[in-house]
Design a protein around this motif. Structure first.
Motif, short mmCIF file in Angstrom:
data_model
loop_
_atom_site.label_atom_id
_atom_site.label_comp_id
_atom_site.label_asym_id
_atom_site.label_seq_id
_atom_site.Cartn_x
_atom_site.Cartn_y
_atom_site.Cartn_z
N LYS A 91 27.47 -1.20 9.04
CA LYS A 91 26.50 -2.27 8.86
C LYS A 91 25.83 -2.61 10.20
CE LYS A 91 27.84 -3.13 4.53
NZ LYS A 91 28.90 -2.10 4.39
N LEU A 92 24.64 -3.19 10.12
CA LEU A 92 23.96 -3.64 11.33
C LEU A 92 24.69 -4.86 11.90
CD1 LEU A 92 20.20 -3.38 10.28
CD2 LEU A 92 21.50 -1.79 11.72
N MET A 93 24.67 -4.98 13.21
CA MET A 93 25.30 -6.11 13.88
C MET A 93 24.47 -7.39 13.69
SD MET A 93 28.11 -5.02 15.38
CE MET A 93 28.58 -5.85 16.90
N PRO A 94 25.11 -8.56 13.75
CA PRO A 94 24.37 -9.82 13.63
C PRO A 94 23.24 -9.92 14.66
CG PRO A 94 26.73 -10.22 13.51
CD PRO A 94 26.56 -8.78 13.90
N GLY A 95 22.06 -10.25 14.20
CA GLY A 95 20.91 -10.41 15.09
C GLY A 95 20.15 -9.15 15.38
N ALA A 96 20.69 -7.98 15.02
CA ALA A 96 20.05 -6.71 15.38
C ALA A 96 18.70 -6.54 14.68
CB ALA A 96 20.97 -5.54 15.04
N GLU A 97 18.68 -6.72 13.37
CA GLU A 97 17.44 -6.51 12.63
C GLU A 97 16.38 -7.53 13.03
OE1 GLU A 97 16.01 -5.28 8.16
OE2 GLU A 97 17.88 -6.40 8.37
N VAL A 196 26.18 -7.05 25.32
CA VAL A 196 26.83 -7.80 24.24
C VAL A 196 28.14 -7.07 23.94
CG1 VAL A 196 26.55 -8.81 21.95
CG2 VAL A 196 24.52 -8.29 23.33
N PRO A 197 29.19 -7.36 24.70
CA PRO A 197 30.42 -6.58 24.62
C PRO A 197 31.34 -6.99 23.49
CG PRO A 197 30.65 -8.25 26.31
CD PRO A 197 29.25 -8.38 25.77
N ASP A 198 32.23 -6.09 23.15
CA ASP A 198 33.32 -6.41 22.23
C ASP A 198 34.13 -7.55 22.86
OD1 ASP A 198 36.20 -6.16 21.22
OD2 ASP A 198 35.20 -4.70 19.94
N ALA A 199 34.54 -8.50 22.03
CA ALA A 199 35.25 -9.69 22.52
C ALA A 199 36.56 -9.34 23.22
CB ALA A 199 35.51 -10.65 21.37
N ARG A 200 37.10 -8.14 22.94
CA ARG A 200 38.38 -7.75 23.53
C ARG A 200 38.25 -7.21 24.95
NH1 ARG A 200 39.96 -3.96 18.53
NH2 ARG A 200 37.70 -3.67 18.70
N ILE A 201 37.02 -6.95 25.38
CA ILE A 201 36.81 -6.39 26.71
C ILE A 201 36.69 -7.52 27.74
CG2 ILE A 201 35.31 -4.95 28.14
CD1 ILE A 201 34.48 -3.44 25.67
N ASP A 202 37.35 -7.35 28.86
CA ASP A 202 37.35 -8.34 29.93
C ASP A 202 35.92 -8.57 30.44
OD1 ASP A 202 37.76 -9.94 32.14
OD2 ASP A 202 39.12 -8.54 33.17
N LYS A 203 35.45 -9.80 30.34
CA LYS A 203 34.07 -10.13 30.76
C LYS A 203 33.86 -9.89 32.25
CE LYS A 203 32.32 -11.78 26.83
NZ LYS A 203 33.45 -11.59 25.92
N ASN A 204 34.95 -9.89 33.04
CA ASN A 204 34.81 -9.65 34.48
C ASN A 204 34.28 -8.25 34.79
OD1 ASN A 204 35.72 -12.21 35.37
ND2 ASN A 204 37.85 -11.58 35.05
N LEU A 205 34.38 -7.35 33.83
CA LEU A 205 33.89 -5.98 34.03
C LEU A 205 32.37 -5.91 33.98
CD1 LEU A 205 36.46 -4.06 31.79
CD2 LEU A 205 36.45 -4.22 34.29
N PHE A 206 31.72 -7.01 33.58
CA PHE A 206 30.27 -6.98 33.38
C PHE A 206 29.52 -7.80 34.42
CE2 PHE A 206 32.20 -6.24 29.19
CZ PHE A 206 31.62 -5.01 28.89
N GLN A 207 30.10 -7.93 35.61
CA GLN A 207 29.48 -8.77 36.63
C GLN A 207 28.15 -8.21 37.13
OE1 GLN A 207 32.32 -9.72 39.71
NE2 GLN A 207 33.73 -10.70 38.28
N SER A 208 27.92 -6.91 36.96
CA SER A 208 26.65 -6.34 37.43
C SER A 208 25.59 -6.32 36.33
CB SER A 208 26.85 -4.92 37.97
OG SER A 208 27.29 -4.04 36.96
N VAL A 212 25.01 -11.49 30.01
CA VAL A 212 26.07 -11.15 29.06
C VAL A 212 26.05 -12.18 27.92
CG1 VAL A 212 28.55 -10.79 28.72
CG2 VAL A 212 27.49 -10.17 30.91
N LEU A 213 26.00 -11.69 26.69
CA LEU A 213 25.94 -12.55 25.51
C LEU A 213 27.10 -12.24 24.57
CD1 LEU A 213 22.13 -12.18 24.65
CD2 LEU A 213 23.20 -14.00 25.99
N ASP A 214 27.44 -13.20 23.73
CA ASP A 214 28.47 -12.98 22.72
C ASP A 214 27.89 -12.32 21.48
OD1 ASP A 214 30.57 -14.09 24.22
OD2 ASP A 214 30.02 -16.11 23.60
N SER A 215 26.58 -12.45 21.28
CA SER A 215 25.92 -11.89 20.10
C SER A 215 24.43 -11.70 20.40
CB SER A 215 26.08 -12.84 18.91
OG SER A 215 25.23 -12.48 17.85
N LEU A 216 23.81 -10.74 19.73
CA LEU A 216 22.36 -10.57 19.85
C LEU A 216 21.63 -11.80 19.35
CD1 LEU A 216 21.88 -6.88 18.64
CD2 LEU A 216 21.47 -7.76 20.95
#
Length: 230
Positions: A91-97, A196-208, A212-216
């Motif tokens: 299925k399409l992700m929330p906000g994608a369409e 827009v990462p998977d919630a299980r991934i450490d947000k600190n990995l996306f400092q560059s 960073v959003l929780d959803s589109l």
């Protein structure tokens, strides 16, 4: 977040799996099933480490990690068989369409930059053909001869941007990604990147990342001088 302002962009590049399409869990299930046949457990940690990789690269890492008694070609064929049954249900992700249709409606050039192969895209998007039609072009890394290396190499984004008729400069492009490797590829291409990462991934990995959003659904186009939602 409302007051954040970033550099203006004119073109937008989208990753597919895990970003526009809720398919990463289905891929994980396919790899899990095949690994189990060899007595190996495909964990979330291993899955997260290969997000954004091309299929051959994922298979190579799995075989190396577990020292499996099989070839890349044979393992990949088994995975593809599982995917052919699982992926059509994606299925399409929330906000994608909403986002893609909005940008298309306002004449913003958009394209798809996915590590997947042409066959894979055809399989998982068979129920979303109208959605694919909004994109100016599709760049499918695993079967594109010009994409020499998978993410985190910037090749796929640079090739994808070059196929717009007006050939925008990298700094005029905005990338949407969900994975660390995709973010690194966008960084290396000198493009801004919304993750827009998977919630299980450490947000600190996306400092560059640029943002960073929780959803589109949280994205505000006007922050990049794109047309705001009506």
């Amino acid at each position: 977040m409302v007051n954040l302002k970033f550099d203006k962009v004119t073109h937008v590049l989208f990753d597919l799996d895990g970003l526009l399409l809720d398919s990463e869990g289905l891929y994980g299930e396919a790899y899990k099933r095949v690994c189990a046949r060899y007595g190996a457990e495909f964990t979330w940690e291993l899955h997260a480490s290969v997000l954004g990789f091309q299929g051959q690269e994922v298979v190579a890492k799995i075989i190396e990690t577990f020292n499996l008694p099989t070839s890349k070609e044979a393992f990949l064929q088994e995975v593809q068989q599982e995917c052919s049954m699982l992926l059509p249900d994606a299925k399409l992700m929330p906000g994608a369409e909403k986002l893609v249709k909005h940008l298309h409606k306002h004449g913003i050039p958009i394209a798809l930059a996915t590590s997947s192969s042409e066959d894979s895209v055809r399989t998982k998007m068979q129920n979303h053909k109208e959605f694919l039609g909004y994109f100016h072009h599709l760049t499918m890394g695993s079967t594109d001869p010009e994409v020499t290396r998978g993410k985190p190499d910037p090749s796929i984004f640079l090739v994808c941007a070059s196929r717009f008729p007006d050939k925008p400069k990298p700094e005029d492009c905005l990338v949407f990604e969900d994975a660390v490797n995709g973010m690194k590829a966008a960084n290396a291409a000198n493009m801004q990147v919304v993750v827009v990462p998977d919630a299980r991934i450490d947000k600190n990995l996306f400092q560059s990342a640029t943002l960073v959003l929780d959803s589109l659904e949280e994205f505000k186009p006007e922050q990049f001088d794109l047309p705001a939602y009506d």
